[in-house]
Write a protein that holds these residues in place. Structure first.
Motif, PDB file in Angstrom:
ATOM      1  N   UNK A  20     117.093  67.641  59.761  1.00  0.00           N
ATOM      2  CA  UNK A  20     116.016  68.202  58.936  1.00  0.00           C
ATOM      3  C   UNK A  20     116.333  68.032  57.449  1.00  0.00           C
ATOM      4  N   UNK A  21     117.586  68.282  57.078  1.00  0.00           N
ATOM      5  CA  UNK A  21     117.975  68.125  55.679  1.00  0.00           C
ATOM      6  C   UNK A  21     117.860  66.665  55.252  1.00  0.00           C
ATOM      7  N   UNK A  65     114.859  62.730  52.328  1.00  0.00           N
ATOM      8  CA  UNK A  65     114.330  61.369  52.442  1.00  0.00           C
ATOM      9  C   UNK A  65     112.828  61.348  52.165  1.00  0.00           C
ATOM     10  N   UNK A  66     112.150  62.465  52.379  1.00  0.00           N
ATOM     11  CA  UNK A  66     110.714  62.518  52.122  1.00  0.00           C
ATOM     12  C   UNK A  66     110.391  62.263  50.664  1.00  0.00           C
ATOM     13  N   UNK A 117     108.540  58.241  46.593  1.00  0.00           N
ATOM     14  CA  UNK A 117     108.705  57.489  45.343  1.00  0.00           C
ATOM     15  C   UNK A 117     108.874  55.995  45.629  1.00  0.00           C
ATOM     16  N   UNK A 118     109.689  55.652  46.615  1.00  0.00           N
ATOM     17  CA  UNK A 118     109.874  54.247  46.974  1.00  0.00           C
ATOM     18  C   UNK A 118     108.564  53.628  47.465  1.00  0.00           C
ATOM     19  N   UNK A 121     108.769  55.116  53.139  1.00  0.00           N
ATOM     20  CA  UNK A 121     108.237  54.222  52.105  1.00  0.00           C
ATOM     21  C   UNK A 121     107.364  53.137  52.743  1.00  0.00           C
ATOM     22  N   UNK A 122     107.798  52.636  53.902  1.00  0.00           N
ATOM     23  CA  UNK A 122     107.022  51.610  54.595  1.00  0.00           C
ATOM     24  C   UNK A 122     105.670  52.152  55.049  1.00  0.00           C
ATOM     25  N   UNK A 123     105.637  53.391  55.515  1.00  0.00           N
ATOM     26  CA  UNK A 123     104.360  53.992  55.917  1.00  0.00           C
ATOM     27  C   UNK A 123     103.399  54.108  54.743  1.00  0.00           C
TER      28      UNK A 123
END
Length: 161
Positions: A8-9, A14-15, A20-21, A94-96
């Motif tokens: 979860x962390x 990563x969210x 941003x990416x 980022x790909x999504x």
């Protein structure tokens, strides 16, 4: 006592990085579309598009390295596999975002450009294909935004471009 890095962390941090990416990739892709649709000469358009693509790939690599270093700095107890999981999660998110922007571009912003590109590709393969090619190519031309989404997704997830 050391704190374990939970999934979860990893996904929470990563969210933000993925958002941003993904925005870097999407903005560069949309900018590339504007350049290709502009009234510039073909040579200038191609060179400018190449420079934007190089900036997109380089910017993605630099930003990903920054976010992975930031994650590592905020979580000094993180193992290499946890840092890799963070990077993989950020790349998937980022790909999504990039694929969703590609879908919107193909469906609403530059629909004619995408359809023309698919028609040109299908026309190249027409002599080599069988009798049901017209049916299949018609289906493909009706689903250009969907095909764009699913072709952008693995490309952006693996290569970041």
């Amino acid at each position: 006592m050391e704190e374990n890095i939970t999934r979860r962390k990893i996904w929470d941090q990563a969210g933000v990085a993925g958002l941003i990416l993904g925005m870097i990739l999407a903005i560069a892709m949309l900018l590339n579309g504007l350049i290709l649709n502009s009234q510039m000469s073909a040579g200038a358009s191609s060179i400018t598009s190449l420079l934007v693509s190089l900036f997109r790939i380089g910017g993605y690599i630099v930003a990903m390295a920054y976010f992975m270093g930031l994650f590592s700095g905020l979580n000094p107890q993180a193992t290499q596999s946890e840092i890799f999981r963070f990077g993989r999660a950020a790349a998937i998110l980022a790909a999504l975002i990039n694929a969703a922007a590609g879908f919107a571009d193909a469906a609403y912003l530059n629909q004619e450009l995408y359809v023309n590109q698919y028609e040109a590709i299908l026309e190249m393969f027409k002599p080599m294909m069988g009798s049901d090619f017209n049916t299949t190519s018609g289906w493909m031309l009706r689903h250009v935004p969907h095909l764009t989404f699913f072709s952008c997704l693995p490309n952006a997830a693996i290569l970041g471009s």
